[in-house]
Scaffold this active site. Structure first.
Site, PDB file in Angstrom:
ATOM      1  N   GLY A   1       3.027   1.987  11.017  1.00 32.59           N
ATOM      2  CA  GLY A   1       4.048   3.016  10.938  1.00 32.59           C
ATOM      3  C   GLY A   1       4.743   3.559  11.563  1.00 32.59           C
TER       4      GLY A   1
ATOM      5  N   GLU B   1      -5.404  -4.771  10.487  1.00 35.41           N
ATOM      6  CA  GLU B   1      -4.331  -3.792  10.712  1.00 35.41           C
ATOM      7  C   GLU B   1      -4.130  -2.996  11.880  1.00 35.41           C
ATOM      8  OE1 GLU B   1      -2.092  -2.715   7.061  1.00 35.41           O
ATOM      9  OE2 GLU B   1      -3.633  -1.191   7.093  1.00 35.41           O
TER      10      GLU B   1
ATOM     11  N   LYS C   1      -0.056   4.625   0.323  1.00 28.93           N
ATOM     12  CA  LYS C   1      -0.590   5.611   0.741  1.00 28.93           C
ATOM     13  C   LYS C   1       0.019   6.465  -0.104  1.00 28.93           C
ATOM     14  CE  LYS C   1       0.079   3.593   4.403  1.00 28.93           C
ATOM     15  NZ  LYS C   1       0.513   3.851   6.487  1.00 28.93           N
TER      16      LYS C   1
ATOM     17  N   ASN D   1       1.064  -0.767  -0.140  1.00 26.68           N
ATOM     18  CA  ASN D   1       0.526  -0.111  -0.058  1.00 26.68           C
ATOM     19  C   ASN D   1       1.215   0.995  -0.325  1.00 26.68           C
ATOM     20  OD1 ASN D   1      -1.713   1.786  -0.063  1.00 26.68           O
ATOM     21  ND2 ASN D   1      -2.563   1.237   2.794  1.00 26.68           N
TER      22      ASN D   1
ATOM     23  N   HIS E   1      -9.309   1.141   5.254  1.00 29.19           N
ATOM     24  CA  HIS E   1      -7.502   1.209   5.859  1.00 29.19           C
ATOM     25  C   HIS E   1      -7.952   2.510   7.191  1.00 29.19           C
ATOM     26  CE1 HIS E   1      -3.548   2.630   6.146  1.00 29.19           C
ATOM     27  NE2 HIS E   1      -3.469   1.638   5.972  1.00 29.19           N
TER      28      HIS E   1
ATOM     29  N   SER F   1       3.307  -2.096  10.479  1.00 30.27           N
ATOM     30  CA  SER F   1       5.233  -2.201  10.418  1.00 30.27           C
ATOM     31  C   SER F   1       5.852  -3.308  10.052  1.00 30.27           C
ATOM     32  CB  SER F   1       6.135  -1.881  11.855  1.00 30.27           C
ATOM     33  OG  SER F   1       6.049  -0.322  11.814  1.00 30.27           O
TER      34      SER F   1
ATOM     35  N   GLU G   1      -6.014   4.541   8.237  1.00 28.04           N
ATOM     36  CA  GLU G   1      -6.142   5.805   7.798  1.00 28.04           C
ATOM     37  C   GLU G   1      -7.637   7.064   6.841  1.00 28.04           C
ATOM     38  OE1 GLU G   1      -3.090   5.251   5.670  1.00 28.04           O
ATOM     39  OE2 GLU G   1      -1.553   4.817   7.884  1.00 28.04           O
TER      40      GLU G   1
END
Ligand code: 13P
Length: 255
Positions: A175, A169, A13, A11, A97, A215, A99
Site C-alpha cells: 500500500g 509480502e 481487504k 485481496n 496477512h 504494490s 495487516e
C-alpha cells in the site's frame, strides 16, 4: 514457460460493500472469460462472499476468505470458521496477512493453528510472510521470514503442492506504492523455496507456488512474474478495479 502455474489473488481487504463487490465480480467474470492458464482468486470481505460466489461459481475465478479462526464453532464473537468459508464457496483463505500481524497482533503460533484448520478442511491457505522496513534495514529479512515460515508451518504436512500457497509480502511495499525490485523479490522467493524444500521435500518445495505482494500494478507485474521463483501475485489496491486487475492478470499470463 513457467514451471508452475501462476496464481494471482485479489485481496480486497476492508473495501467494497456487497453491492460494490457484485459489480466488480460481474465485470471480472466477463473480462477474464478467456484466461485459463492462470489461477485467479478474489478475496472479498466476508459479507460479500456469498453473493460474489453466486456470480462466479460458473466462471474460472475462485474466491477466498481473508482470515479464519481455528475453532470449528462456538462463542467467538466476530470470528469466522473454515466450514463457514467453505459453505460460502471459498476454496482459498488468506492467513497471516501483514495487516493481521501488525494491526491486530496475530502471532506465528496463532497463524499456525489457522493454517492447520484451513488444511484440515480442504481450504488452500495463502500463507503470508514478510519483513518490515526496519527489519530489512537491519539485515533481518531472512531471519524474520524463516521464523514466520518455520513457526507458521510447524507440524504441518501436505500431500500435494497445490494444497498450500505462500505469499511473500514485504510490509514496506504494501500500500505504499513502493514495490520490491524483481531482484529483491526473487532473492527472498528463492530463500523461501529452500526453506519449503527443507520442511517438506525437494519436490514439494519446487512445486509450491510463491506469490509476491506489495504494490503490484500493471506497470510492474510482467517483470516480477518473469523471475524464476515468482509464481503469481497477491494484489491489494490494484485488484479493486476490474480493469487494472484484468490487466495485471493478462500481462502476467503473457510472460
Ligand atoms: P497493495 O497491492 O495495495 O500494496 O497490497 C498488497 C497486499 O497486502 C495484498 O495482500
Amino acid at each position: 514457460m513457467k514451471k508452475r502455474k501462476l496464481i494471482i489473488g485479489g485481496n480486497w481487504k476492508m473495501y467494497k460493500t456487497p453491492s460494490e463487490a457484485i459489480h466488480v465480480a460481474k465485470a471480472l467474470k466477463v473480462k477474464l472469460i478467456n484466461v485459463a492458464n492462470v489461477d485467479v482468486v478474489i478475496c472479498p470481505p466476508f459479507p460479500a462472499l456469498v453473493p460474489v460466489n453466486e456470480i462466479l461459481k460458473e466462471s474460472n475465478i475462485k474466491i477466498g476468505g481473508q482470515n479464519l479462526y481455528w475453532q470449528d464453532e462456538g462463542a467467538f464473537t466476530g470470528e469466522v470458521s473454515a466450514k463457514m468459508l467453505l459453505d460460502a464457496g471459498c476454496q482459498y483463505v488468506v492467513i497471516g496477512h501483514s495487516e493481521r500481524r501488525h494491526v491486530f497482533g496475530e502471532k506465528n503460533n496463532e497463524i499456525n493453528q489457522k493454517v492447520k484448520k484451513a488444511l484440515e478442511n480442504g481450504l488452500i491457505p495463502m500463507f503470508c510472510v514478510g519483513e518490515t522496513l526496519e527489519e530489512r534495514q537491519n539485515g533481518l529479512t531472512e531471519k524474520v521470514v524463516e521464523e514466520q515460515i518455520r513457526e507458521g508451518l510447524s507440524g504441518i504436512e501436505i500431500k500435494d503442492a497445490s494444497d498450500l500457497v505462500v505469499a511473500y509480502e514485504p510490509v514496506w511495499a504494501i500500500g505504499t506504492g513502493e514495490t520490491a525490485t524483481p531482484d529483491q523479490a526473487e532473492e527472498v522467493h528463492r530463500y523461501i523455496r529452500e526453506l519449503l524444500s527443507g520442511l517438506f521435500s525437494l519436490s514439494l518445495g519446487n512445486q509450491i507456488r510463491i506469490q509476491y505482494g506489495g504494490s503490484v500494478k500493471p506497470s510492474n507485474a510482467a517483470e516480477l512474474m518473469s523471475r524464476e521463483n515468482i509464481d503469481g501475485a497477491l494484489v491489494g489496491g490494484a485488484s479493486l478495479d476490474a480493469d487494472s486487475f484484468t490487466e495485471i492478470i493478462k500481462l502476467s499470463a503473457s510472460v
